[in-house]
Design an enzyme around this catalytic site. Structure first.
Site, PDB file in Angstrom:
ATOM      1  N   HIS A 197       0.832  -1.204   0.000  1.00 50.51           N
ATOM      2  CA  HIS A 197       0.000   0.000   0.000  1.00 50.51           C
ATOM      3  C   HIS A 197       0.875   1.266   0.000  1.00 50.51           C
ATOM      4  O   HIS A 197       0.726   2.145  -0.848  1.00 50.51           O
ATOM      5  CB  HIS A 197      -0.909  -0.040   1.242  1.00 50.51           C
ATOM      6  CG  HIS A 197      -1.785   1.160   1.413  1.00 50.51           C
ATOM      7  ND1 HIS A 197      -3.128   1.133   1.145  1.00 50.51           N
ATOM      8  CD2 HIS A 197      -1.513   2.427   1.832  1.00 50.51           C
ATOM      9  CE1 HIS A 197      -3.645   2.336   1.379  1.00 50.51           C
ATOM     10  NE2 HIS A 197      -2.682   3.133   1.811  1.00 50.51           N
ATOM     11  N   GLU A 198       1.804   1.333   0.951  1.00 43.09           N
ATOM     12  CA  GLU A 198       2.657   2.527   1.059  1.00 43.09           C
ATOM     13  C   GLU A 198       3.539   2.690  -0.180  1.00 43.09           C
ATOM     14  O   GLU A 198       3.841   3.813  -0.595  1.00 43.09           O
ATOM     15  CB  GLU A 198       3.521   2.479   2.319  1.00 43.09           C
ATOM     16  CG  GLU A 198       2.742   2.457   3.639  1.00 43.09           C
ATOM     17  CD  GLU A 198       1.695   3.551   3.768  1.00 43.09           C
ATOM     18  OE1 GLU A 198       1.839   4.616   3.128  1.00 43.09           O
ATOM     19  OE2 GLU A 198       0.706   3.341   4.499  1.00 43.09           O
TER      20      GLU A 198
ATOM     21  N   HIS B  39       1.736   4.714  -2.814  1.00 41.90           N
ATOM     22  CA  HIS B  39       1.906   6.162  -2.634  1.00 41.90           C
ATOM     23  C   HIS B  39       3.296   6.592  -3.101  1.00 41.90           C
ATOM     24  O   HIS B  39       3.475   7.609  -3.752  1.00 41.90           O
ATOM     25  CB  HIS B  39       1.776   6.534  -1.153  1.00 41.90           C
ATOM     26  CG  HIS B  39       0.402   6.324  -0.586  1.00 41.90           C
ATOM     27  ND1 HIS B  39      -0.719   6.885  -1.138  1.00 41.90           N
ATOM     28  CD2 HIS B  39      -0.025   5.628   0.501  1.00 41.90           C
ATOM     29  CE1 HIS B  39      -1.782   6.544  -0.418  1.00 41.90           C
ATOM     30  NE2 HIS B  39      -1.390   5.775   0.580  1.00 41.90           N
TER      31      HIS B  39
ATOM     32  N   HIS C 165       3.717   6.574  -6.805  1.00 41.61           N
ATOM     33  CA  HIS C 165       2.915   7.666  -7.361  1.00 41.61           C
ATOM     34  C   HIS C 165       3.708   8.985  -7.244  1.00 41.61           C
ATOM     35  O   HIS C 165       3.881   9.719  -8.213  1.00 41.61           O
ATOM     36  CB  HIS C 165       1.587   7.748  -6.601  1.00 41.61           C
ATOM     37  CG  HIS C 165       0.542   8.580  -7.285  1.00 41.61           C
ATOM     38  ND1 HIS C 165      -0.758   8.642  -6.852  1.00 41.61           N
ATOM     39  CD2 HIS C 165       0.593   9.403  -8.357  1.00 41.61           C
ATOM     40  CE1 HIS C 165      -1.449   9.447  -7.642  1.00 41.61           C
ATOM     41  NE2 HIS C 165      -0.649   9.925  -8.553  1.00 41.61           N
TER      42      HIS C 165
HETATM   43 ZN   LIG Z   1      -2.849   5.267   2.010  1.00 43.97          ZN
END
Ligand SMILES: [Zn+2]
Length: 637
Positions: free
Chosen positions: A427-428, A431, A434
């Site tokens: 998940h991290e 980010h 991105h």
């Molecule tokens: Zn998040």
């Protein structure tokens, strides 16, 4: 036991994506996560290296002095912002100060996160906060000067060319700006529609009253699993609500809701105050509804909101089916709120140490293509030191990804070798990638992705990881557990947050239609929503209708729906890429690289997800449906 970084399996995986990174790999030290160790004991490769941000603490102080000098210069330059050249000089300094302050603030924040009690670090952190606040005070000056420009000046003045995306973004809402006297009054009233920072950091008086009441409120004592009497609190509520012992979780939920019931009139009054304030600010600026005003802030069409609520409502039969499945699989006579949070399938106690997680994530995210894979390999390589991996005594809990322009992003983890830890890491990294892709493609004014797109890359990664783990599960038990995790994630993020969004809309409509916002009215809306969403097999207990009363997100001005649209988009994109839809990967990476250079809905539409239509929501709910089919097959006797 011998867990070196490069196993044969990793080699096969990495070869495909990054041969060069491999060559640099050296065996890594072993480490067993332990939250009670002192930080210096952790091998350096598992900690982040902050030097790319600022060389050392001494340099930091010099850079903070520079930032202060820039802020002083800005005060001086304010006087000439009424000419194009004066404004251009002001903006140049403003953005230089912004970039520098962001960078040194990130350094201070990251240091503070791993050394919570170090006095020097706390002082540095305080100084950084002070600089950020001072810069934010320039916000109204910038806005006033920019809004005084004509569209012609913005589009044709060469001196302003470098700032054009920023200027256009401010001008987009010029229609909602009032005369100087009215603006002054709105600022005094606590206007948040033009805030430079995250809305949620500006609590209204109603939100503060709500938070104070939550702080004062003493919850009753309950009986825990071992028969002991314990005090229920807002922080242990989640744990007791998910207790394996039914009487414990039932007791916790009953105690919570009985207490909320006692204060329901006060809690309705604080929420009514918030909604009235939202509507006041929206109407003052000429919007018909608070929904339009707050979505316009992020440049999002209200059609997205209505579409989400309507599409999810049209498929609540799936949630009804999920409730029925719970009833059957858990052999319950009836399903209550307190039966929703216990696992549907038994957990797997498999340990996943970091070297293995690294290999799994690389493989799982392969559908994102070789370019993404190569950069991901760098992010995951401990010798690159982007990640602060393991817990230690003075480190804050939780995980995040953070970045400042010009330096690779940083990832904070508290990795403890569990499946959840691996999932959090994926998940991290969403980010992180991105930010990294956007930063490398965009300039300092357009690289930051807008809040509306924030949880897409992260949830897309989680989805790809989940798909991979299901496909490679060694046992049916493991597979069932991963699938049950996925159903819970969709239930709590898409169904539950949309129910909240549905409630928030109806709450504001009460105000907009001039109807009273009482506990009775709110309870009735909420009870109706539970009936519609959860269906006939769900038993509503006496206090359930008051659940709205303790949800802090309702004070966040149309924010909850973004959780649902984020996961919806993440799943829809992962589906496109997993099914190798032609061009899907390139379109997705283009969206990530766009930062905030294009309107968020357009970036997303170009990536293949049009949230003004039911298609992506349906695609995500189709995944939910397929997962239910599969779970039924695996778990039903
Ligand atoms: Zn998040």
């Amino acid at each position: 036991m011998k867990r070196m970084c490069v196993t044969t399996a990793v080699v096969t995986v990495l070869l495909a994506v990054n041969l060069l990174a491999l060559a640099a790999d050296t065996p890594l030290p072993e480490w067993t996560p332990d939250a009670n160790v002192d930080r210096p004991e952790i091998p350096e490769v598992y900690t982040w290296d902050l030097r790319p941000l600022v060389a050392d603490n001494e340099t930091w102080a010099q850079r903070a002095d520079e930032a202060e000098a820039m802020l002083t210069a800005l005060e001086r330059l304010r006087a000439s912002t009424d000419t194009v050249s004066g404004l251009a000089s002001y903006l140049k300094t403003y953005f230089e100060a912004d970039e520098l302050i962001n960078r040194i603030t990130l350094y201070a924040n990251l240091q503070r996160d791993t050394h919570q009690t170090d006095q020097d670090i706390i002082a540095r952190h305080q100084r950084a906060l002070g600089l950020t606040n001072q810069l934010m005070e320039e916000g109204p000056v910038v806005r006033r000067a920019v809004l005084a420009l004509t569209a012609e000046q913005i589009s044709s003045s060469p001196q302003l060319a470098a700032f054009r995306p920023f200027l256009e973004q401010l001008h987009r809402r010029a229609h909602a700006v009032l005369g100087p006297e009215a603006e002054a009054v709105l600022a005094l009233a606590g206007d948040n529609l033009w805030a430079q920072i995250d809305l949620n950091e500006l609590p209204s008086a109603s939100e503060s009253a709500f938070a104070a009441l939550m702080g004062d409120l003493v919850l009753p004592e309950i009986i825990d699993e071992s028969g002991e009497t314990v005090r229920l609190t807002f922080s242990n509520y989640g744990r007791f609500r998910a207790s394996e012992k039914r009487e414990v979780r039932q007791g916790a939920v009953a105690a919570m809701f009985e207490t909320l019931k006692t204060y329901e009139n006060t809690l309705a009054a604080t929420l009514a105050g918030q909604a009235a304030f939202d509507v006041f600010l929206a109407r003052a600026r000429g919007y018909d509804t608070a929904l339009e005003a707050y979505l316009d802030k992020d440049n999002v069409d209200p059609a997205v909101y209505h579409n989400l609520v309507e599409t999810v409502r049209s498929r609540t039969d799936l949630l009804h089916r999920y409730v029925t499945l719970r009833k059957k699989l858990l052999a319950l006579d009836s399903v209550h709120l307190y039966d929703l949070y216990i696992p549907l399938a038994q957990g797997v106690d498999r340990e996943i140490p970091y070297p293995e997680a690294r290999q799994i994530i690389m493989t799982a995210l392969k559908p994102l293509g070789p370019e993404y894979g190569a950069r991901l390999a760098t992010a995951l390589d401990p010798t690159e030191r982007w990640i602060d991996l393991y817990p230690s005594r003075d480190k804050q809990s939780g995980a995040f990804s953070a970045a400042a322009y010009g330096v690779h992003p940083y990832v904070k983890m508290n990795y403890q070798n569990g499946y959840d830890d691996m999932s959090t890491l994926a998940h991290e990294l969403g980010h992180t990638m991105h930010s990294d892709l956007a930063m490398n493609a965009q300039g300092p004014l357009t690289w930051r992705y807008p809040p509306f797109l924030a949880e897409i890359a992260s949830t897309c990664n989680e989805m790809l990881l989940s798909n991979h783990m299901v496909a490679s599960a060694e046992t049916e038990k493991e597979k069932a557990w991963i699938l049950s995790q996925l159903t819970e994630s969709i239930r709590t993020t898409i169904f539950r947050q949309t129910l909240f969004a549905d409630f928030e809309l109806q709450l504001h409509e009460l105000v907009e239609q001039g109807r009273p916002v009482t506990a009775e009215a709110l309870n009735s809306i909420y009870r109706n929503l539970i009936e519609v969403y959860y269906g006939p097999d769900y038993t509503i207990d006496a206090g359930d209708e008051v659940e709205w009363a303790y949800i802090p997100h309702f004070y966040w001005k149309y924010y909850v729906y973004t959780y649902a649209t984020g996961l919806t988009s993440g799943i829809a994109l992962a589906e496109r890429m997993s099914h190798e839809v032609p061009g899907a990967v390139d379109a997705y990476l283009t969206m990530l690289r766009a930062g905030c250079s294009a309107p968020p809905l357009q970036s997303l539409r170009d990536a293949g997800v049009d949230l003004t239509t039911p298609k992506p929501v349906n695609a995500a709910l189709d995944v939910f449906e397929r997962t239910l089919d599969e779970l039924e097959r695996l778990l039903e006797p």
